[in-house]
Design a protein around this motif. Structure first.
Motif, PDB file in Angstrom:
ATOM      1  N   ALA A 241       7.966  -9.864  -1.418  1.00  0.00           N
ATOM      2  CA  ALA A 241       6.639  -9.501  -1.946  1.00  0.00           C
ATOM      3  C   ALA A 241       5.766  -8.955  -0.830  1.00  0.00           C
ATOM      4  N   TYR A 242       5.766  -9.640   0.305  1.00  0.00           N
ATOM      5  CA  TYR A 242       4.978  -9.178   1.444  1.00  0.00           C
ATOM      6  C   TYR A 242       5.460  -7.812   1.903  1.00  0.00           C
ATOM      7  N   ASP A 243       6.755  -7.631   2.069  1.00  0.00           N
ATOM      8  CA  ASP A 243       7.305  -6.364   2.568  1.00  0.00           C
ATOM      9  C   ASP A 243       6.900  -5.187   1.685  1.00  0.00           C
ATOM     10  N   TYR A 244       6.846  -5.411   0.380  1.00  0.00           N
ATOM     11  CA  TYR A 244       6.425  -4.363  -0.552  1.00  0.00           C
ATOM     12  C   TYR A 244       5.008  -3.889  -0.211  1.00  0.00           C
ATOM     13  N   TYR A 245       4.086  -4.848  -0.049  1.00  0.00           N
ATOM     14  CA  TYR A 245       2.703  -4.490   0.264  1.00  0.00           C
ATOM     15  C   TYR A 245       2.564  -3.922   1.672  1.00  0.00           C
ATOM     16  N   TYR A 246       3.298  -4.482   2.615  1.00  0.00           N
ATOM     17  CA  TYR A 246       3.221  -4.004   3.984  1.00  0.00           C
ATOM     18  C   TYR A 246       3.666  -2.541   4.072  1.00  0.00           C
ATOM     19  N   GLU A 247       4.760  -2.210   3.410  1.00  0.00           N
ATOM     20  CA  GLU A 247       5.247  -0.823   3.412  1.00  0.00           C
ATOM     21  C   GLU A 247       4.236   0.120   2.761  1.00  0.00           C
ATOM     22  N   ALA A 248       3.620  -0.333   1.683  1.00  0.00           N
ATOM     23  CA  ALA A 248       2.603   0.494   1.019  1.00  0.00           C
ATOM     24  C   ALA A 248       1.405   0.712   1.937  1.00  0.00           C
ATOM     25  N   TYR A 249       0.956  -0.336   2.614  1.00  0.00           N
ATOM     26  CA  TYR A 249      -0.186  -0.201   3.514  1.00  0.00           C
ATOM     27  C   TYR A 249       0.144   0.656   4.733  1.00  0.00           C
ATOM     28  N   GLN A 250       1.378   0.630   5.190  1.00  0.00           N
ATOM     29  CA  GLN A 250       1.754   1.494   6.313  1.00  0.00           C
ATOM     30  C   GLN A 250       1.612   2.967   5.943  1.00  0.00           C
TER      31      GLN A 250
ATOM     32  N   PRO B 167      -1.856   4.359   8.329  1.00  0.00           N
ATOM     33  CA  PRO B 167      -0.884   4.424   9.431  1.00  0.00           C
ATOM     34  C   PRO B 167      -1.355   3.608  10.641  1.00  0.00           C
ATOM     35  N   GLY B 168      -0.415   2.845  11.205  1.00  0.00           N
ATOM     36  CA  GLY B 168      -0.728   2.036  12.374  1.00  0.00           C
ATOM     37  C   GLY B 168      -1.243   0.641  12.058  1.00  0.00           C
ATOM     38  N   ILE B 169      -1.418   0.325  10.788  1.00  0.00           N
ATOM     39  CA  ILE B 169      -1.902  -1.010  10.429  1.00  0.00           C
ATOM     40  C   ILE B 169      -0.874  -2.044  10.902  1.00  0.00           C
ATOM     41  N   GLN B 170      -1.343  -3.163  11.394  1.00  0.00           N
ATOM     42  CA  GLN B 170      -0.480  -4.172  12.007  1.00  0.00           C
ATOM     43  C   GLN B 170       0.056  -5.218  11.031  1.00  0.00           C
ATOM     44  N   GLY B 171      -0.312  -5.106   9.769  1.00  0.00           N
ATOM     45  CA  GLY B 171       0.129  -6.069   8.763  1.00  0.00           C
ATOM     46  C   GLY B 171      -0.370  -5.617   7.410  1.00  0.00           C
TER      47      GLY B 171
END
Length: 130
Positions: A32-41, A45-49
Motif C-alpha cells: 500500500a505504501y509503495d503504491y502511494y510512494y511511486e505516485a508521489y515520486q 520529483p525528489g520527494i523523500q517519502g
C-alpha cells in the motif's frame, strides 16, 4: 492539506515496520505504501517519502498536540468554479469576528518527528500484534 503534506513517511520506516511487526496488516503495509510512494515520486520529483494525509488526521485525533492551530472562520464555497473550496482570512488584520464564535481550528504546524514515532509505535506495539 498544507500540514498533511508534511506527514511524510520514508521508505526506510516502512521497511523497518514491515520487517518487525506482527500486525495482522503486515502483508498490506509495504505494498500500500509503495503504491502511494511511486505516485508521489511522479507528482513531486525528489520527494523523500509519501505523505500519509489520512493517517495524520487519525493520529491527531488521539494526539491533538501533534499540530498547532490558529483560529479563523472557515467558509466553504457552495457555488461556481470555487465550489467545495475552504476559505479563511489570513490577512494580518482579518475582518473582525466575535471571538466566541471562532471555533474553526486550522492546523498550521506539525511535529513531524512525533508523528513518525506515533506511526511506528502503532504498528510495532504488542497490543496491535494480536
Amino acid at each position: 492539506m498544507n500540514v498533511t503534506n508534511k506527514a511524510i513517511i520514508r521508505p526506510e520506516t516502512i521497511n523497518f515496520i514491515a520487517n518487525n511487526t506482527q500486525s495482522p496488516f503486515k502483508d498490506l503495509i509495504k505494498p500500500a505504501y509503495d503504491y502511494y510512494y511511486e505516485a508521489y515520486q511522479k507528482l513531486v520529483p525528489g520527494i523523500q517519502g509519501a505523505p500519509l494525509h489520512d493517517v495524520l488526521v487519525l493520529s491527531v485525533l488521539t494526539n491533538p498536540d501533534l499540530v498547532k492551530y490558529v483560529k479563523r472562520r472557515v467558509r466553504i464555497e457552495q457555488f461556481g468554479k470555487a465550489k467545495g473550496k475552504s476559505i479563511a482570512d489570513f490577512r494580518p488584520k482579518p475582518e473582525q469576528e466575535v471571538p466566541e464564535t471562532l471555533d474553526d481550528n486550522i492546523a498550521m504546524e506539525l511535529d513531524v518527528e512525533r508523528f513518525v514515532i506515533d506511526f511506528m509505535e502503532v504498528f510495532l506495539s504488542q497490543e496491535n500484534q494480536k
